[in-house]
Scaffold this motif. Structure first.
Motif, PDB file in Angstrom:
ATOM      1  N   ARG A  53       0.854  -1.175   0.000  1.00  0.00           N
ATOM      2  CA  ARG A  53       0.000   0.000   0.000  1.00  0.00           C
ATOM      3  C   ARG A  53       0.899   1.237   0.000  1.00  0.00           C
ATOM      4  NH1 ARG A  53      -2.675  -0.688   5.372  1.00  0.00           N
ATOM      5  NH2 ARG A  53      -0.537  -1.373   5.711  1.00  0.00           N
ATOM      6  N   SER A  54       0.353   2.373  -0.451  1.00  0.00           N
ATOM      7  CA  SER A  54       1.201   3.563  -0.556  1.00  0.00           C
ATOM      8  C   SER A  54       1.808   3.922   0.802  1.00  0.00           C
ATOM      9  CB  SER A  54       0.404   4.730  -1.128  1.00  0.00           C
ATOM     10  OG  SER A  54      -0.752   4.948  -0.361  1.00  0.00           O
ATOM     11  N   GLU A  55       1.012   3.752   1.868  1.00  0.00           N
ATOM     12  CA  GLU A  55       1.537   4.153   3.189  1.00  0.00           C
ATOM     13  C   GLU A  55       2.612   3.189   3.706  1.00  0.00           C
ATOM     14  OE1 GLU A  55      -1.578   3.670   2.321  1.00  0.00           O
ATOM     15  OE2 GLU A  55      -2.756   2.610   3.828  1.00  0.00           O
ATOM     16  N   VAL A 101       5.263   2.643   2.030  1.00  0.00           N
ATOM     17  CA  VAL A 101       6.537   3.271   1.640  1.00  0.00           C
ATOM     18  C   VAL A 101       6.882   4.300   2.710  1.00  0.00           C
ATOM     19  CG1 VAL A 101       7.787   4.504  -0.166  1.00  0.00           C
ATOM     20  CG2 VAL A 101       5.909   2.970  -0.785  1.00  0.00           C
ATOM     21  N   GLU A 102       8.000   4.064   3.380  1.00  0.00           N
ATOM     22  CA  GLU A 102       8.323   4.852   4.566  1.00  0.00           C
ATOM     23  C   GLU A 102       8.630   6.314   4.237  1.00  0.00           C
ATOM     24  OE1 GLU A 102      11.890   3.612   6.522  1.00  0.00           O
ATOM     25  OE2 GLU A 102      11.574   5.019   8.178  1.00  0.00           O
ATOM     26  N   VAL A 103       8.073   7.216   5.012  1.00  0.00           N
ATOM     27  CA  VAL A 103       8.466   8.623   4.960  1.00  0.00           C
ATOM     28  C   VAL A 103       8.858   9.031   6.382  1.00  0.00           C
ATOM     29  CG1 VAL A 103       7.747  10.989   4.494  1.00  0.00           C
ATOM     30  CG2 VAL A 103       6.932   9.141   3.027  1.00  0.00           C
TER      31      VAL A 103
END
Lengths: 219, 485
Positions: free
Chosen positions: A32-34, A36-38
């Motif tokens: 899921r997009s979330e 991908v760590e930010v």
């Protein structure tokens, strides 16, 4: 002649999305997009010391004028600024407090009904409120709320007097962005219009107001 | 390649080595560039040093972009839904031809024969002004530098300051000669003072702003969750275009989408400091669809592919799409500083252009684009300067390999022949010893004339470089003579 509609480009949309999906063959299907760590370890504010003092220093850094005043003295200060710039007629947006312009002796031009761009161009200046100030970057933020007017008002006249209350000054960009209301047309203004396109010499005033005066009311 | 297909590279441009060779002969150009890059470079370092968490911000910027690329389809669909819900109209364009067609039809439907434009890399990339001209529509660039370039029928040379290769006297001459042909003329007594030149542009353009029915812009970012589109600028020409006309058409590369409005807190810190080296640029405009009674009442957003999905497909080259067009990499690049942007023959010059251009047009499809990954010393300054941590040097090496692969089987390039020769010589100690002796003799001969060039096919290579004079004797000879062998 009829304009293009989304239906006319539906085929392009399908093709682009198809190409994106096949280009991303390396991305696991269940990611899921979330996922991908930010890492948001950056600070909320770089401001140190008194935020309002910093705001004044940074706005002046952009060669804008700042007048610090109190609620009681503001009408007189505003009248002084306007007469100092020879403002004979002033655009006043709907919702701008009458009290603040009470001592001004020139002609008030209402924007209700809306004035044409040519009428705004012919005016001597405009006075508006602001939604926020940002200390670190010397920015004022307008979001078309009451007393701020539509975007053209703070753009076409050559003088913009902007009233900011010290309680409206945010320390830094992240704090200010979090306080914005996304759907509103929003303008960040940092100093007057400027260009450095000719040998990197900074020249103030190309298309927006050449003069920006910030009236900062404490309290 | 026709203009309709792709305008990323300029038609008829020579390969980089040829163009750079010519640019290096232009002293005025080199002086203008040196002044510009040194000034912006120093200023940027000061602006960046003010934020002690710069590296953390860069990392966040890079990670947000990575998230976008890995889920680009999802974010684009979300953006389309939010812009539509806010009263905007979203169109999709596979290539330059489609995007130009959509814009042209939208302008025609308004019955307009002139439009005002905000400086935009995307519309330059698709050759929009030329396409509109073909349809009888005059597009006026309203950014001062872009106006200078447009009036002079010139090419831009920098992403941020496109007319940086022109000095004030040249600009005055252009204004005096050209402005009258397109609207309000420059005053006869125009001086070359930047203030006077800016005033002439103000007067020339104001008439157009107040009259324009349609404006065209690019976008610095668009937030998927809210549908908010943003443009960052300095002069106010952007605000004029975004605010006064009845219709606004925005052409945006599909990579410009951001997951959320909240992400602006990262990019509004990274972008101004990296591009103009300011704490904040004078004007940032954010709009969401249309707002009754404020600004354009019709808003069209065109989502442009034009080679971006091709770039996305290369996992090693994908992060070139992270680029936020700040131009920091241009100002720190030793190659750019000496050759200028026009040598790259592309709307995207400098280090980022050297990786983005060949990917957008496709490696192996144009000798010109294929020459760009070699237009670098791989010094790494561009990676250090990039606010979203694009590893340009690594990507250059990757693309060099792809270019070599694409040309395998054809006529070998001189470099390949030289390497083959080297393999023969280095493969045998005896052959190497002979070569060294010949080199020393050749060096003595070359040294007599003070020459620093090589004959034959290598002449071109030495045309731009000094060759060190070979030692008078080889290391092996010296070793033996010194009695150590």
């Amino acid at each position: 002649m009829s304009a293009v509609t989304p239906a006319d480009t539906a085929q392009a949309k399908a093709a682009i999305l198809g190409r994106i999906r096949s280009a991303l063959g390396d991305v696991p299907g269940d990611e899921r997009s979330e996922d991908v760590e930010v890492t948001r370890d950056y600070v909320d504010s770089h401001a140190t010391g008194d935020v309002v003092d910093l705001f004044v220093e940074r706005v002046e850094d952009y060669r804008a004028t700042v007048i610090r005043t109190s609620e009681a003295d503001a009408p007189a200060e505003i009248a002084r600024v306007l007469s100092g710039h020879g403002v004979g007629n002033l655009v006043v947006p709907p919702g701008f407090p009458d009290a603040l312009s009470a001592r001004y002796e020139g002609l008030r031009l209402s924007d209700d009904p809306p004035r044409t761009p040519a009428e705004l161009d012919a005016s001597d200046g405009v006075i508006t409120l602001a939604a926020q100030g940002i200390a670190l970057t010397g920015t004022i933020v307008l979001d078309a709320g009451p007393g701020q007017g539509r975007r053209a008002l703070s753009l076409v006249p050559d003088l913009h007097v902007c009233v900011v209350r010290s309680s409206q000054v945010a320390a830094d960009v992240p704090v200010a962005v979090r306080a914005l209301v996304p759907g509103r047309p929003t303008t960040f203004i940092s100093g007057p219009s400027a260009t450095s396109d000719i040998e990197l010499d900074r020249v103030e005033g190309v298309h927006g107001p050449r003069t920006l005066v910030v009236v900062l009311i404490s309290g | 390649m026709s203009r309709d297909e792709v305008n990323v590279v300029w038609l008829g441009s020579p390969t980089f080595p040829k163009a750079a060779h010519d640019a290096l002969q232009d002293d005025q150009l080199r002086r203008n560039l040196k002044h510009a890059t040194t000034t912006i470079r120093d200023k940027r370092l000061r602006a960046v040093a003010e934020l002690d968490d710069w590296e953390t911000l860069r990392l966040a910027g890079s990670q947000i972009k990575d998230r976008v690329m890995r889920h680009l389809d999802t974010y684009l669909l979300q953006l389309e839904a939010s812009v539509t819900a806010a009263g905007g109209v979203v169109h999709w364009a596979e290539d330059a031809r489609e995007a130009n067609w959509i814009v042209t039809e939208l302008v025609r439907a308004k019955g307009a024969t002139e439009v005002v434009k905000i400086k935009s890399m995307a519309t330059q990339e698709i050759g929009l002004n030329e396409a509109l001209a073909d349809a009888g529509i005059e597009a006026t660039e309203t950014d001062l530098a872009e106006l200078i370039v447009q009036l002079n029928h010139d090419r831009p040379s920098h992403i941020l300051v496109p007319a940086i290769h022109r000095n004030r006297t040249e600009i005055r001459d252009i204004f005096l000669r050209e402005m009258g042909k397109h609207g309000v003329p420059a005053p006869d007594d125009l001086t070359d003072e930047p203030r006077a030149l800016a005033e002439a542009a103000r007067v020339h353009l104001r008439e157009k702003f107040l009259r324009a029915k349609v404006a065209i812009s690019g976008a610095n970012f668009a937030c998927a969750d809210t549908g908010t589109v943003g443009v960052v600028e300095s002069e106010g020409n952007g605000r004029m275009c975004l605010t006064l006309p009845e219709t606004l058409i925005t052409v945006m590369g599909i990579e410009k989408v951001l997951p959320s409005f909240a992400d602006l807190e990262v990019f509004l810190q990274l972008l101004p400091r990296s591009s103009t080296a300011e704490r904040m640029n004078p004007y940032t405009s954010l709009w969401t669809g249309v707002t009754p009674g404020d600004g354009p009442q019709e808003f069209h957003l065109i989502l442009l592919d034009n080679g971006r999905t091709k770039t996305l497909a290369d996992t090693a080259g994908r992060s070139a799409l992270h680029c936020i067009r700040c131009s920091a990499c241009l100002n720190v690049c030793p190659v750019y500083e000496r050759t200028g942007g026009r040598s790259y023959g592309s709307v995207y010059p400098g280090p980022i252009g050297a990786v983005l251009t060949p990917q957008l047009v496709g490696v192996g499809t144009s000798d010109h684009a294929d020459s760009l990954p070699f237009a670098s010393t791989l010094c790494g300054a561009c990676y250090d300067a990039c606010p979203v941590r694009i590893d340009i040097p690594e990507m250059l090496v990757h693309l060099r390999a792809k270019v070599v692969d694409a040309h395998r089987g054809g006529v070998p390039k001189p470099e390949a022949l030289a390497m083959k020769g080297a393999k023969v010589v280095f493969g045998s100690p005896r052959r190497l010893a002979v070569a060294e002796r010949l080199g020393a003799i050749g060096g003595r001969i070359a040294g007599i004339g003070g020459g620093r060039w090589l004959p034959g096919p290598a002449k071109k290579w030495t045309g731009a470089r000094d060759v060190p004079v070979p030692a008078r004797e080889s290391f092996r000879t010296w070793w033996r003579k010194a009695g150590r062998g």
